[in-house]
Design a protein around this motif. Sequence first.
Motif, mmCIF file in Angstrom:
data_model
loop_
_atom_site.group_PDB
_atom_site.id
_atom_site.type_symbol
_atom_site.label_atom_id
_atom_site.label_comp_id
_atom_site.label_asym_id
_atom_site.label_seq_id
_atom_site.Cartn_x
_atom_site.Cartn_y
_atom_site.Cartn_z
ATOM 1 N N VAL A 146 0.884 -1.158 0.000
ATOM 2 C CA VAL A 146 0.000 0.000 0.000
ATOM 3 C C VAL A 146 0.922 1.209 0.000
ATOM 4 N N HIS A 147 0.736 2.140 -0.930
ATOM 5 C CA HIS A 147 1.638 3.295 -0.946
ATOM 6 C C HIS A 147 1.003 4.476 -0.233
ATOM 7 N N MET A 148 1.688 4.969 0.786
ATOM 8 C CA MET A 148 1.235 6.177 1.495
ATOM 9 C C MET A 148 2.379 7.179 1.403
ATOM 10 N N GLN A 149 2.296 8.075 0.434
ATOM 11 C CA GLN A 149 3.422 8.968 0.154
ATOM 12 C C GLN A 149 3.730 9.890 1.332
ATOM 13 N N PHE A 150 5.008 9.849 1.742
ATOM 14 C CA PHE A 150 5.474 10.676 2.846
ATOM 15 C C PHE A 150 6.078 11.952 2.285
ATOM 16 N N ASN A 151 5.877 13.078 2.950
ATOM 17 C CA ASN A 151 6.676 14.253 2.597
ATOM 18 C C ASN A 151 6.978 15.063 3.842
ATOM 19 N N GLU A 152 8.097 15.783 3.785
ATOM 20 C CA GLU A 152 8.617 16.470 4.966
ATOM 21 C C GLU A 152 7.701 17.622 5.399
ATOM 22 N N GLU A 153 7.020 18.229 4.447
ATOM 23 C CA GLU A 153 6.188 19.384 4.784
ATOM 24 C C GLU A 153 5.039 19.000 5.725
ATOM 25 N N ASN A 154 4.507 17.795 5.516
ATOM 26 C CA ASN A 154 3.388 17.343 6.359
ATOM 27 C C ASN A 154 3.774 16.088 7.122
ATOM 28 N N ALA A 155 5.034 16.047 7.550
ATOM 29 C CA ALA A 155 5.605 14.794 8.047
ATOM 30 C C ALA A 155 4.800 14.157 9.176
ATOM 31 N N LEU A 156 4.528 14.939 10.226
ATOM 32 C CA LEU A 156 3.891 14.320 11.391
ATOM 33 C C LEU A 156 2.470 13.877 11.077
ATOM 34 N N SER A 157 1.741 14.664 10.303
ATOM 35 C CA SER A 157 0.353 14.260 10.044
ATOM 36 C C SER A 157 0.308 13.019 9.148
ATOM 37 N N ILE A 158 1.243 12.890 8.196
ATOM 38 C CA ILE A 158 1.274 11.675 7.373
ATOM 39 C C ILE A 158 1.697 10.485 8.231
ATOM 40 N N ALA A 159 2.685 10.701 9.098
ATOM 41 C CA ALA A 159 3.136 9.612 9.973
ATOM 42 C C ALA A 159 1.971 9.119 10.836
ATOM 43 N N LYS A 160 1.149 10.028 11.293
ATOM 44 C CA LYS A 160 -0.015 9.618 12.097
ATOM 45 C C LYS A 160 -0.992 8.797 11.270
ATOM 46 N N GLU A 161 -1.173 9.189 10.025
ATOM 47 C CA GLU A 161 -2.055 8.400 9.138
ATOM 48 C C GLU A 161 -1.509 6.989 8.959
ATOM 49 N N ILE A 162 -0.187 6.892 8.759
ATOM 50 C CA ILE A 162 0.437 5.590 8.539
ATOM 51 C C ILE A 162 0.297 4.727 9.785
ATOM 52 N N VAL A 163 0.616 5.317 10.945
ATOM 53 C CA VAL A 163 0.513 4.553 12.191
ATOM 54 C C VAL A 163 -0.954 4.198 12.464
ATOM 55 N N GLY A 164 -1.848 5.106 12.128
ATOM 56 C CA GLY A 164 -3.283 4.826 12.299
ATOM 57 C C GLY A 164 -3.710 3.612 11.486
ATOM 58 N N SER A 165 -3.178 3.512 10.289
ATOM 59 C CA SER A 165 -3.498 2.378 9.425
ATOM 60 C C SER A 165 -2.976 1.084 10.039
ATOM 61 N N ALA A 166 -1.781 1.153 10.629
ATOM 62 C CA ALA A 166 -1.215 -0.026 11.303
ATOM 63 C C ALA A 166 -2.072 -0.440 12.489
#
Length: 623
Positions: free
Chosen positions: A365-385
């Motif tokens: 599953v691709h969840m594109q990470f970027n530095e500008e929104n790093a923490l909010s994307i990381a939360k989405e990824i961890v939420g999915s886990a």
Amino acid sequence: SDKILQKSIDPTVHQMLDRAEQAGIETVWDRYEKMLPECGFGELGVCCRNCNMGPCRISPFEDEGPQKGICGATADIIVARNLIRMIAGGAAAHSDHGRDLAHTLLLTAEGKSGGYEIKDEAKLAALAKEYGITADGRTKEEIALDLAKAVYAEFGKQEGPLQFTRRAPQKRVDQWQKMGIDPRGIDREIVEIMHRTHIGVDNDPVNLILQGLKASIADGWGGSMVATEISDVLFGTPEPVRSEANLGVLKADHVNIVAHGHEPVLSEMILAACSDPALVAKAKGLGAKGINLVGMCCTGNELNMRHGIPLAGNFMQQELAVITGAVDAMIVDVQCIMPALGDLCECFHTQFISTSYKAKFPGAVHMQFNEENALSIAKEIVGSAVDNYANRVPEKVFIPEEKSDCMVGFSAEAIIKALGGTLDPLLDAIKSGAIKGIAGVVGCNNPKIKHDLGHVGLVKELIKNNVLVVTTGCNAIATAKVGLMLPEAADQAGDGLKGVCQSLGIPPVLHMGSCVDISRILNVCAAAANALGVDISDLPVAGAAPEWMSEKAVSIGAYVVSSGIFTVLGTVPPVLGGPLVTEVLTQGANDVVGAAFAVETDPVKGAGLMIAHMDAKRKALGI
Ligand code: SF4
Ligand code: FE2
């Protein structure tokens, strides 16, 4: 079974392979066996597909079959071209990692990154001074902006020198300049390899190898060093911390997240997201006791060194982690991630999440990470886990018990601190003979060698002979798993080293970080050589990569030798089809950079070569 016992020295591997066999699941070891016998031309390095008159391959038998490619290239030309293309691949990987760190620092200094901050102001100040950036009366963001621009420029510049190469002793720099291998821009040296190895360009094997060394120096003293130093500025310079290692760090009653890959830019934010109260509450709502983040390969080393996050395993254990049935998400970025994980994760509930546009995988599953929104994307990824924990099948879970405690976090700064503020106590111990020398033991795993035997066998033999071991990468994980990174492991060392470790309270094997952190080892060697007023090649030090497999390892080997450090390879590089190239790498390099390679697949004998080398260097120094 007996066959499984032969594959690794690690009991978690035996248990997981047994389980895989019962379930009819294939692993890297099965695929390796299916590949045998491996291509003989490839092993010798004598096949070429650099143009479409070919592919060509040179016969290893002089009286039978072609001795030249269609263009006229000899075996040595083909071997040299192939070898330095491997260096280009490895140097590109490390350096692109360094570039990403420079990018993150730039965004952070501009206030545009989403969650990063400058954590190590002392290192920021030291680097700024090195680059001639004024710090007086300026904010850390202003200084960081100038530094980010300066290190960013190292990649694309046309003329040298690269700033960090000037950390090397003057004699070393003089020699590089004399040989024409003092690198200019990092990208430039890599591009020039691609140009020179194109059909009909550079057809002098020695000239080709010199360019390979030049690009590798741009990796070790360039891209990799940028990666390390800027990581420290952003995430903190590692200090000694206690942790644990091996698959037993997975927890049956927690959401298990494995962070796998290389760049701390992602893993630092995943770590931050794992302590987000809303996500922890969500995990508890699903019946888990909490979120358990563990690391795999070098991302694991980065998290382990800075935060004591447990190490789940090294390269050959990535599939085995999934086979425990207890991993809710395997989150990856770049490098050393097997594409086999996609199919494997389909046999379990594990979510395989890719995050870099540079590294996509079948079945992920691709969840594109970027530095500008790093923490909010990381939360989405961890939420999915966390959500995926609900899909875990308890009957399919089997977590091996084995794990070991370890003491890690030995950055160069931490080592100097442990020594009381200067390298002198270490140099004195070397002069007195309590410590014979220092070995850097690094690199990957490779199914060509019994897993971890190369690493652990070599390291144990070294410490027994009073050689202090500094380590990174998959060797660090292998030694952590068997308890060699505990102060108590000093009992396994010779009396001299044992005494030094006991008086300082340190293990005989010091974890210095990820593969790019071999730059930390270079820095220690440079500081030691400068303190003694000699070149690095005069020191009683040696390197080894007992189970290496990647192109990155080829670049590492090349820059370690280029830095003046004798290096033992535990798997045979694809060069033996070129007799001249083999001679240059194992002998001739001594005249060019004051060091050379040896190949020795037996770890105890490999250690013996390193010890003999240290003895010779001690004698030459008169100590
Ligand atoms: Fe053959 Fe030369 Fe073309 Fe390589 S570059 S494929 S050796 S003709
Ligand atoms: Fe690595």
